[in-house]
Write a protein that holds these residues in place. Structure first.
Motif, PDB file in Angstrom:
ATOM      1  N   ASN A   1       0.819  -1.208   0.000  1.00 50.34           N
ATOM      2  CA  ASN A   1       0.000   0.000   0.000  1.00 50.34           C
ATOM      3  C   ASN A   1       0.855   1.262   0.000  1.00 50.34           C
ATOM      4  N   HIS A   2       1.971   1.227   0.716  1.00 49.15           N
ATOM      5  CA  HIS A   2       2.845   2.388   0.766  1.00 49.15           C
ATOM      6  C   HIS A   2       3.543   2.607  -0.572  1.00 49.15           C
ATOM      7  N   VAL A   3       3.866   1.542  -1.266  1.00 45.91           N
ATOM      8  CA  VAL A   3       4.463   1.682  -2.596  1.00 45.91           C
ATOM      9  C   VAL A   3       3.470   2.340  -3.545  1.00 45.91           C
ATOM     10  N   HIS A   4       2.224   1.896  -3.481  1.00 46.50           N
ATOM     11  CA  HIS A   4       1.189   2.489  -4.332  1.00 46.50           C
ATOM     12  C   HIS A   4       1.035   3.981  -4.041  1.00 46.50           C
ATOM     13  N   LYS A   5       1.117   4.341  -2.780  1.00 49.24           N
ATOM     14  CA  LYS A   5       1.005   5.755  -2.411  1.00 49.24           C
ATOM     15  C   LYS A   5       2.232   6.545  -2.865  1.00 49.24           C
ATOM     16  N   ALA A   6       3.414   5.963  -2.679  1.00 46.18           N
ATOM     17  CA  ALA A   6       4.651   6.680  -3.015  1.00 46.18           C
ATOM     18  C   ALA A   6       4.799   6.892  -4.516  1.00 46.18           C
ATOM     19  N   LEU A   7       4.168   6.056  -5.349  1.00 40.38           N
ATOM     20  CA  LEU A   7       4.306   6.177  -6.794  1.00 40.38           C
ATOM     21  C   LEU A   7       3.390   7.230  -7.391  1.00 40.38           C
ATOM     22  N   LYS A   8       2.545   7.839  -6.600  1.00 38.47           N
ATOM     23  CA  LYS A   8       1.720   8.929  -7.111  1.00 38.47           C
ATOM     24  C   LYS A   8       2.605  10.135  -7.402  1.00 38.47           C
ATOM     25  N   LEU A   9       2.356  10.774  -8.539  1.00 44.44           N
ATOM     26  CA  LEU A   9       3.244  11.833  -9.014  1.00 44.44           C
ATOM     27  C   LEU A   9       3.442  12.961  -8.009  1.00 44.44           C
ATOM     28  N   PRO A  10       2.398  13.469  -7.328  1.00 40.91           N
ATOM     29  CA  PRO A  10       2.645  14.535  -6.330  1.00 40.91           C
ATOM     30  C   PRO A  10       3.583  14.084  -5.214  1.00 40.91           C
ATOM     31  N   ASN A  11       3.462  12.817  -4.796  1.00 42.96           N
ATOM     32  CA  ASN A  11       4.335  12.324  -3.730  1.00 42.96           C
ATOM     33  C   ASN A  11       5.771  12.136  -4.219  1.00 42.96           C
ATOM     34  N   VAL A  12       5.935  11.694  -5.467  1.00 43.72           N
ATOM     35  CA  VAL A  12       7.278  11.572  -6.031  1.00 43.72           C
ATOM     36  C   VAL A  12       7.946  12.950  -6.079  1.00 43.72           C
ATOM     37  N   LYS A  13       7.201  13.952  -6.484  1.00 44.15           N
ATOM     38  CA  LYS A  13       7.752  15.315  -6.538  1.00 44.15           C
ATOM     39  C   LYS A  13       8.110  15.812  -5.143  1.00 44.15           C
ATOM     40  N   THR A  14       7.314  15.435  -4.157  1.00 39.58           N
ATOM     41  CA  THR A  14       7.623  15.840  -2.779  1.00 39.58           C
ATOM     42  C   THR A  14       8.963  15.276  -2.329  1.00 39.58           C
ATOM     43  N   LEU A  15       9.221  13.989  -2.651  1.00 34.35           N
ATOM     44  CA  LEU A  15      10.477  13.360  -2.262  1.00 34.35           C
ATOM     45  C   LEU A  15      11.676  14.048  -2.912  1.00 34.35           C
ATOM     46  N   CYS A  16      11.595  14.226  -4.223  1.00 33.33           N
ATOM     47  CA  CYS A  16      12.752  14.770  -4.949  1.00 33.33           C
ATOM     48  C   CYS A  16      12.940  16.263  -4.707  1.00 33.33           C
ATOM     49  N   THR A  17      11.848  16.989  -4.544  1.00 38.90           N
ATOM     50  CA  THR A  17      11.967  18.431  -4.284  1.00 38.90           C
ATOM     51  C   THR A  17      12.628  18.689  -2.941  1.00 38.90           C
ATOM     52  N   ALA A  18      12.379  17.830  -1.967  1.00 39.92           N
ATOM     53  CA  ALA A  18      13.003  18.006  -0.653  1.00 39.92           C
ATOM     54  C   ALA A  18      14.522  17.923  -0.767  1.00 39.92           C
ATOM     55  N   ILE A  19      15.053  17.046  -1.621  1.00 39.50           N
ATOM     56  CA  ILE A  19      16.504  16.919  -1.797  1.00 39.50           C
ATOM     57  C   ILE A  19      17.053  18.136  -2.534  1.00 39.50           C
ATOM     58  N   SER A  20      16.333  18.604  -3.559  1.00 39.34           N
ATOM     59  CA  SER A  20      16.794  19.777  -4.308  1.00 39.34           C
ATOM     60  C   SER A  20      16.868  21.009  -3.416  1.00 39.34           C
ATOM     61  N   GLN A  21      15.865  21.211  -2.577  1.00 40.45           N
ATOM     62  CA  GLN A  21      15.863  22.379  -1.698  1.00 40.45           C
ATOM     63  C   GLN A  21      16.994  22.312  -0.679  1.00 40.45           C
ATOM     64  N   MET A  22      17.292  21.133  -0.168  1.00 41.45           N
ATOM     65  CA  MET A  22      18.388  20.999   0.785  1.00 41.45           C
ATOM     66  C   MET A  22      19.734  21.250   0.111  1.00 41.45           C
ATOM     67  N   ALA A  23      19.865  20.832  -1.144  1.00 42.09           N
ATOM     68  CA  ALA A  23      21.114  21.086  -1.869  1.00 42.09           C
ATOM     69  C   ALA A  23      21.341  22.578  -2.064  1.00 42.09           C
ATOM     70  N   GLN A  24      20.268  23.323  -2.323  1.00 41.00           N
ATOM     71  CA  GLN A  24      20.410  24.777  -2.453  1.00 41.00           C
ATOM     72  C   GLN A  24      20.920  25.407  -1.171  1.00 41.00           C
ATOM     73  N   GLU A  25      20.551  24.821  -0.043  1.00 45.17           N
ATOM     74  CA  GLU A  25      20.960  25.379   1.247  1.00 45.17           C
ATOM     75  C   GLU A  25      22.348  24.910   1.666  1.00 45.17           C
ATOM     76  N   LYS A  26      22.619  23.621   1.500  1.00 42.37           N
ATOM     77  CA  LYS A  26      23.863  23.047   2.008  1.00 42.37           C
ATOM     78  C   LYS A  26      24.992  23.061   0.974  1.00 42.37           C
ATOM     79  N   LEU A  27      24.640  22.803  -0.282  1.00 45.05           N
ATOM     80  CA  LEU A  27      25.653  22.733  -1.347  1.00 45.05           C
ATOM     81  C   LEU A  27      25.231  23.636  -2.509  1.00 45.05           C
ATOM     82  N   PRO A  28      25.253  24.925  -2.331  1.00 45.81           N
ATOM     83  CA  PRO A  28      24.746  25.818  -3.386  1.00 45.81           C
ATOM     84  C   PRO A  28      25.505  25.686  -4.703  1.00 45.81           C
ATOM     85  N   HIS A  29      26.782  25.339  -4.664  1.00 42.89           N
ATOM     86  CA  HIS A  29      27.546  25.210  -5.900  1.00 42.89           C
ATOM     87  C   HIS A  29      27.139  23.971  -6.697  1.00 42.89           C
ATOM     88  N   ARG A  30      26.425  23.054  -6.061  1.00 40.93           N
ATOM     89  CA  ARG A  30      25.957  21.845  -6.747  1.00 40.93           C
ATOM     90  C   ARG A  30      24.445  21.843  -6.952  1.00 40.93           C
TER      91      ARG A  30
END
Length: 835
Positions: free
Chosen positions: A666-695
């Motif tokens: 059930n959790h896999v089915h939930k995680a594969l929904k496009l809004p949830n996938v974007k939530t996962l990846c956007t969280a990493i991108s935002q942290m990179a802007q804060e911690k590793l701005p050159h990357r």
């Protein structure tokens, strides 16, 4: 029907109903003992309602001349309504109680009808229509109102005036006689009570449109719990509630309670007036259902030793010896209950589908079958465990337990039941399927159960290599014979396509359902591990730039600190080595120029020796730092990996504490929904802007690739559902699989293609084209969900010391709980109403 007959019929029912407060007022005057009506003691309001001549003796009210003398003018509908209202009051008064004149209802109706026909209807040509208004919960075409308000039921109406309601539906009016009671019900005789009940039954029948029982139920529900209980108690109903033997047995099986707890429950319910069936009758029904078709014994099973190797020892085994009889019994019971379905024609009308599978969980291995021709094939109520043993699911143990069913399973496949043909499918996780068909498993060089393809070939796209040769029962048996002839050496199994044992069941490979649940979990876990690995690489880079070590201590903070200390030591070592080299060169030069014993040469040699000691000390520290850094840190404690876990919790997805942090379906089915996938990846991108701005730009691009990767797999995910698939959906699924695999290979060229991806790429469309259904309908979900049920049952029978009898009781209780008549006795859950 003539106007005369219609009006006569109408007024006959009008006379059976106490219409207005005015009528009740007349009734009260009659009940006071007066045999005549007069206008003495009238209030002004009563005078407006009752003209004076209304209170003359009844015989003076009915002659037509008495009415004509006051109402000879043409009044149309107004006159009709006025006369009808006045006349009805007189007729009601004339027929209430025991009036001295005792005018019959029929005679009074005929008199009034003749007068209406002669004096009004024929002269004005007006049609007489009477209906109730909707404000008293009855639709109306014309509502009667008047100058003076009186109360009729819950509706305020007026007399002597027409008012149109053309937007309301017209329904016929029904009048019912209600006898005015002189005594309260508690003091009435049995004959009177019988009469009252009959009258109320007639009223309810009319009011409920022929469903008086439903209306009574609704009336009882309007009472509070205390009032309802008191009502049942006074009526003597509460103490007479009895639950039959079959229903009580269903309660016992549904609650998974032993006999001693059922006895306790019986005493509790009996104190509240509810009687459960006797235990003897329940045991008889239990024996009728299970009978002698359940055996238990100690069988020799193989167990792995902690020090390596295996040992054989006895362990409980419980099984149904007559598997065919159990299948036929459940088919008969489901047909008798009307539960069989052919899923809108997706299952051929001449076939009954049966799937057989197994799985280990909760300390026991369970072999089960499920009838697919029911509404919920994967339900625990449709999963019949026919073999259970307390040992691992090694190939040896499977042969010990299941070889006895080989002939019966072959008999089931193609067996005739009624006029249907039984078709058997095999399901389970991939490890179980490999063992059933004698393959080495997913770790072999030829791991696929359905085709002969090597692990290195699976990395090549299907469009380039094409489909591999399909496996069959004949080819697997032939390969195994060659393997045995070569000495059964496991390291040479690849030469015989990893067929290291004979199939346990001779069911065609084309009727083996790929494990959809485990395929989805496996592929999603692999993709998520790739995302985790990318986050870990960011954590390694972040460790070089971290300067704040004031936070909570963790392996990452220690690693980062050690890494930076190592970098500092390496820089110091390099400087010390350069300084030592310079001192050594200067000392050598001064010794050559001034001699070895010159003061300056001796001083430089001493400084060089001291610097050499410093270099050695720094080398030791650097070596220790390298050893520490090589150990690394826990991936879970890296900031980026932690951010990923926080994003999972944000979308409501949790990883299991055990099994390597795996996911559930059930959790896999939930995680594969496009809004949830974007939530996962956007969280990493935002942290990179804060911690590793050159990357940050590179990280954002990488996260877009992961969003595309997960979303493409999400389009292939429906192959694991239990929905039926038509031709356009199969074509769309084929396109989605090709796009996903192409993107995966292009984006991660060094990543391996596991067997589960191969099953999707090569065999998903073949399965869908053959049966037009996803893996879920014929898959392993039912076998996976049965473990929790057996765990609950084992707690109920934990007091039984004999392990064989304990396992027998568990399986017997399970068989009772899946009996269709027991399942039908379980009340459905009540849906929560939205507030």
């Amino acid at each position: 029907m003539t106007i005369m007959a219609a009006v006569t019929s109408l007024l006959e029912v009008i006379l059976d109903f106490k219409w207005t407060v005015a009528g009740n007022a007349l009734a009260s005057r009659l009940s006071s003992g007066s045999s005549k009506f007069d206008n003495r003691g009238q209030t002004p309001e009563e005078k407006n309602i009752f003209p004076q001549y209304f209170f003359c003796p009844v015989e003076r009210c009915f002659p037509a001349t008495a009415f004509r003398s006051r109402h000879t003018s043409a009044g149309g509908g107004h006159a009709v309504c006025q006369l009808l209202a006045e006349a009805v009051l007189v007729l009601v008064a004339a027929t209430l109680e025991n009036h001295a004149q005792r005018v019959s209802q029929h005679h009074a109706a005929r008199i009034l009808a003749e007068w209406l026909r002669d004096s009004v209807l024929q002269s004005s040509g007006t049609e007489l229509e009477v209906s109730f208004c909707s404000c008293c919960e009855r639709s109306m075409h014309r509502a009667i109102t008047a100058k003076t308000e009186v109360v009729h039921h819950r509706c305020s109406v007026k007399l002597f005036q027409w008012e149109m309601h053309s937007d309301q539906e017209c329904k016929p009016m029904t009048f019912i006689q209600v006898t005015k009671s002189r005594q309260q019900t508690t003091a009435a005789s049995s004959r009177t009570l019988k009469t009252r009940c009959s009258e109320m039954q007639m009223i309810r029948s009319v009011l409920s449109a022929g469903e008086p029982t439903a209306l009574i139920q609704r009336e009882v529900l309007t009472l509070s719990d205390e009032e309802r209980r008191a009502l049942l108690d006074k009526a003597g109903i509460l103490s007479t509630i009895e639950i039959g033997a079959a229903e009580t047995l269903a309660i016992k099986a549904g609650l998974a309670i032993p006999w001693n707890k059922l006895r306790l429950l019986r005493r509790w319910l009996k104190s509240s007036g509810i009687c459960l069936a006797g235990e003897e009758r329940m045991r008889q029904i239990s024996c009728q259902i299970v009978g002698d078709n359940l055996k238990g014994e100690i069988a020799p099973f193989s167990f792995s030793l902690p020090s390596g190797g295996e040992e054989v020892k006895g362990s409980p085994l419980v099984y149904i010896p007559h598997l065919v009889d159990m299948v036929v019994h459940l088919l008969d019971e489901n047909e008798r209950a009307g539960l069989l379905t052919w899923h809108d024609g997706y299952i051929p009308a001449s076939e009954v589908w049966l799937k057989i599978g197994g799985d280990k969980g909760g300390g026991t291995f369970k072999m089960n079958f499920q009838i697919v021709n029911v509404a919920a094939p994967n339900s625990v109520h449709n999963t019949c465990v026919f073999c259970c043993f307390e040992a691992g699911d090694s190939v040896t143990n499977l042969h010990v337990a299941l070889d006895r069913f080989k002939d019966q399973v072959e008999h089931l496949h193609g067996m005739k039941w009624r006029h249907y043909t039984v078709k058997v499918f095999i399901c389970g996780d991939y490890e179980f399927l490999s063992k059933i068909y004698g393959l080495s498993g997913a770790s072999g060089c030829y791991p696929c159960l359905f085709c002969i393809i090597g692990t290195d070939e699976m990395a090549t796209p299907l469009s380039i290599r094409g489909y591999a040769t399909r496996r069959t029962l004949e080819t697997m048996c032939s390969d195994h014979q060659h393997y045995v002839a070569a000495g059964s050496i496991k390291r040479d199994a690849q030469k015989f396509f990893n067929s290291i044992s004979l199939p346990i069941f001779n069911i065609p490979v084309s009727q083996v359902c790929p494990p959809g649940l485990h395929i989805t979990l496996g592929i999603f876990t692999k993709l998520f591990h790739l995302l985790e690995a990318a986050c870990h690489q960011l954590d390694l880079e972040l460790a070089l730039h971290t300067t704040d070590f004031t936070g909570p201590s963790s392996s990452f903070s220690k690693y980062s600190q050690e890494l930076q200390n190592l970098s500092f030591l390496q820089a110091e070592l390099e400087k010390a080595q350069q300084s030592h080299e310079e001192l050594q060169n200067m000392a050598t030069y001064m010794a050559l120029v001034n001699g070895e014993k010159s003061p300056l040469a001796v001083k430089l040699l001493k400084q060089s020796a001291a610097k050499m000691k410093s270099v050695k000390a720094l080398k030791a520290k650097v070596a220790k730092g390298i050893a520490t850094v090589k150990k690394g840190f826990s991936e879970k404690e890296g900031p980026f990996v932690k951010q990923l876990d926080s994003a999972l919790q944000l979308i409501g997805v949790q990883r299991q504490q055990y099994f390597g942090g795996a996911f559930v379906g059930n959790h896999v089915h939930k995680a594969l929904k496009l809004p949830n996938v974007k939530t996962l990846c956007t969280a990493i991108s935002q942290m990179a802007q804060e911690k590793l701005p050159h990357r940050s730009g590179e990280v954002a691009e990488n996260m877009k690739n992961f969003i595309n990767l997960f979303s493409l797999f999400g389009k292939c995910h429906n192959i694991s559902d239990q929905n039926f698939i038509d031709e356009p959906q199969i074509h769309a699924l084929d396109q989605a699989i090709q796009e996903f695999m192409a993107f995966f290979r292009d984006t991660f060229p060094t990543a391996t293609v596991p067997i589960k991806m191969h099953l999707v790429e090569d065999h998903a469309i073949q399965w869908a084209a053959a049966y037009h259904v996803g893996y879920g309908l014929l898959g392993e979900q039912g076998a996976e969900s049965i473990h929790a049920k057996f765990t609950r049952l084992s707690l109920a029978f934990v007091s039984i010391k004999d392990r064989v009898k304990q396992l027998q009781c568990i399986v017997k209780e399970h068989l009772l709980s899946i009996e269709p008549r027991m399942v039908a006795a379980i009340p459905p859950p009540t849906k929560k109403q939205k507030t």
